[in-house]
Design a protein around this motif. Structure first.
Motif, PDB file in Angstrom:
ATOM      1  N   ALA A 286      -3.507  20.580   1.448  1.00  0.00           N
ATOM      2  CA  ALA A 286      -4.171  19.779   2.483  1.00  0.00           C
ATOM      3  C   ALA A 286      -3.177  18.773   3.052  1.00  0.00           C
ATOM      4  O   ALA A 286      -2.601  17.973   2.325  1.00  0.00           O
ATOM      5  CB  ALA A 286      -5.378  19.054   1.896  1.00  0.00           C
ATOM      6  N   SER A 287      -2.946  18.842   4.344  1.00  0.00           N
ATOM      7  CA  SER A 287      -1.956  17.969   4.965  1.00  0.00           C
ATOM      8  C   SER A 287      -2.539  16.605   5.273  1.00  0.00           C
ATOM      9  O   SER A 287      -3.737  16.443   5.438  1.00  0.00           O
ATOM     10  CB  SER A 287      -1.445  18.607   6.265  1.00  0.00           C
TER      11      SER A 287
ATOM     12  N   LEU B 147       0.854  -1.183   0.000  1.00  0.00           N
ATOM     13  CA  LEU B 147       0.000   0.000   0.000  1.00  0.00           C
ATOM     14  C   LEU B 147       0.893   1.236   0.000  1.00  0.00           C
ATOM     15  O   LEU B 147       1.722   1.390   0.903  1.00  0.00           O
ATOM     16  CB  LEU B 147      -0.914   0.023   1.225  1.00  0.00           C
ATOM     17  N   ILE B 148       0.720   2.100  -0.988  1.00  0.00           N
ATOM     18  CA  ILE B 148       1.529   3.317  -1.097  1.00  0.00           C
ATOM     19  C   ILE B 148       0.608   4.528  -1.052  1.00  0.00           C
ATOM     20  O   ILE B 148      -0.361   4.610  -1.815  1.00  0.00           O
ATOM     21  CB  ILE B 148       2.364   3.342  -2.395  1.00  0.00           C
ATOM     22  N   LEU B 149       0.909   5.457  -0.138  1.00  0.00           N
ATOM     23  CA  LEU B 149       0.105   6.666   0.057  1.00  0.00           C
ATOM     24  C   LEU B 149       0.669   7.815  -0.767  1.00  0.00           C
ATOM     25  O   LEU B 149       1.870   8.072  -0.760  1.00  0.00           O
ATOM     26  CB  LEU B 149       0.094   7.043   1.541  1.00  0.00           C
ATOM     27  N   TYR B 150      -0.244   8.525  -1.481  1.00  0.00           N
ATOM     28  CA  TYR B 150       0.121   9.710  -2.255  1.00  0.00           C
ATOM     29  C   TYR B 150      -0.809  10.855  -1.839  1.00  0.00           C
ATOM     30  O   TYR B 150      -2.016  10.650  -1.687  1.00  0.00           O
ATOM     31  CB  TYR B 150      -0.047   9.473  -3.759  1.00  0.00           C
ATOM     32  N   SER B 151      -0.251  12.037  -1.655  1.00  0.00           N
ATOM     33  CA  SER B 151      -1.069  13.217  -1.394  1.00  0.00           C
ATOM     34  C   SER B 151      -1.439  13.849  -2.731  1.00  0.00           C
ATOM     35  O   SER B 151      -0.586  14.043  -3.596  1.00  0.00           O
ATOM     36  CB  SER B 151      -0.301  14.221  -0.535  1.00  0.00           C
ATOM     37  N   LEU B 152      -2.731  14.156  -2.902  1.00  0.00           N
ATOM     38  CA  LEU B 152      -3.200  14.748  -4.152  1.00  0.00           C
ATOM     39  C   LEU B 152      -3.435  16.245  -4.022  1.00  0.00           C
ATOM     40  O   LEU B 152      -3.802  16.896  -4.997  1.00  0.00           O
ATOM     41  CB  LEU B 152      -4.493  14.057  -4.601  1.00  0.00           C
ATOM     42  N   SER B 153      -3.260  16.787  -2.830  1.00  0.00           N
ATOM     43  CA  SER B 153      -3.474  18.210  -2.598  1.00  0.00           C
ATOM     44  C   SER B 153      -2.317  18.759  -1.772  1.00  0.00           C
ATOM     45  O   SER B 153      -2.142  18.361  -0.611  1.00  0.00           O
ATOM     46  CB  SER B 153      -4.808  18.450  -1.874  1.00  0.00           C
ATOM     47  N   GLY B 154      -1.566  19.621  -2.362  1.00  0.00           N
ATOM     48  CA  GLY B 154      -0.404  20.172  -1.662  1.00  0.00           C
ATOM     49  C   GLY B 154      -0.777  21.001  -0.459  1.00  0.00           C
ATOM     50  O   GLY B 154      -0.048  21.047   0.540  1.00  0.00           O
TER      51      GLY B 154
END
Length: 288
Positions: free
Chosen positions: A61-62, A52-59
């Motif tokens: 939003a933390s 499972l790899i987590l990616y942030s899609l909103s710079g």
């Protein structure tokens, strides 16, 4: 299979299936959370087998992982907690989660998570959560909508009843099918193929307890002394069922021991014969 769920609202959950899931406020998100503190497209979790790899899609939003700020991408594991806006999401393994009560209550039954995983190549792997009652069809007003001409405007309705999933066809033109069997209303189980005309889905949900084999307690051994006879007594060998009698191999001779009555008869007979023999011998002068 793992799930991502809101720790305070079990209805806010999504199965973590390949190729991945998105979380955000937008209706197109796999896990849609109506919360202004969450971005329309907040994060994505890619799924590749057990990875499972987590990616942030909103710079802006933390995302906090277990209470700490992290850079993405980063790896997730079971029991990790994500702080997303004002919500806390947790990666869980449903098979390892202990229920608070063994008997489901109406409120807990409503929280049972069901979902449809698309098999159609255009949307393969996309997961659509089913909550309470969800209408599937071509109309934008449907809970699960697809712009496909072969679907009816309101094709079918999915209902969760006391934790069980049912599908009801709403008079569609091209039919609703479970495992290639056309239905008008039927229960749907985990692993079934649910098809609206040619649009196919795999059903994701909790296991069916009816598929498990119930274990029966071992039977107590027979106490032959307590087996009642046909006359109401106890201990007669003739009343012992054939299932508990001693087996005798083919051709083996069985010697029956004489009963008490037979022994008395034999002793009396021998004594009578001896007495008769004595008097006969005396009359013949044998003892003279």
């Amino acid at each position: 299979m793992l799930k991502l769920c809101d720790i305070k609202d079990s209805t806010q959950s999504v199965w973590l299936v390949s190729p991945g899931v998105t979380v955000g406020r937008a209706q197109s998100s796999d896990l849609c959370i109506a919360d202004d503190s969450i971005a329309k497209a907040h994060l994505k979790i890619s799924v590749d087998g057990d990875a499972l790899i987590l990616y942030s899609l909103s710079g802006d939003a933390s995302v906090l992982l277990n209470g700490k700020s992290i850079g993405t991408p980063c790896r997730l594991k079971v029991n990790d907690q994500l702080r997303v806006g004002s919500r806390t999401l947790k990666v869980i393994d449903p098979k390892m989660v202990k229920l608070k009560s063994s008997a489901p209550t109406p409120s807990s039954a409503k929280g049972v998570a069901w979902a449809l995983r698309a098999n159609h190549r255009a949307i393969a792997g996309k997961v659509f959560p089913v909550k309470g009652s969800s209408v599937v069809g071509r109309s934008d007003e449907c809970d699960i909508a697809f712009s496909l001409s072969h679907l009816s405007r309101r094709h079918a309705r999915l209902e969760v009843r006391e934790g069980l999933l049912f599908v009801v066809d709403l008079g569609s033109a091209n039919g609703t099918f479970i495992n290639n069997r056309k239905v008008s209303e039927s229960r749907v189980r985990r692993g079934d193929e649910l098809r609206f005309d040619t649009l196919s889905f795999s059903v994701v949900g909790p296991a069916d307890d009816n598929n498990r084999t119930a274990l029966r307690p071992a039977l107590a051994e027979f106490d032959l002394r307590n087996i009642p006879s046909a006359a109401g007594g106890q201990g007669d060998a003739d009343t012992v069922p054939h299932t508990v009698q001693k087996k005798v191999s083919d051709g083996a001779a069985v010697k029956e021991k004489p009963s008490g009555k037979n022994k008395v008869f034999l002793v009396t007979l021998v004594a009578a014969l001896g007495t008769a023999g004595y008097f006969w011998g005396a009359s013949q002068g044998v003892f003279g």
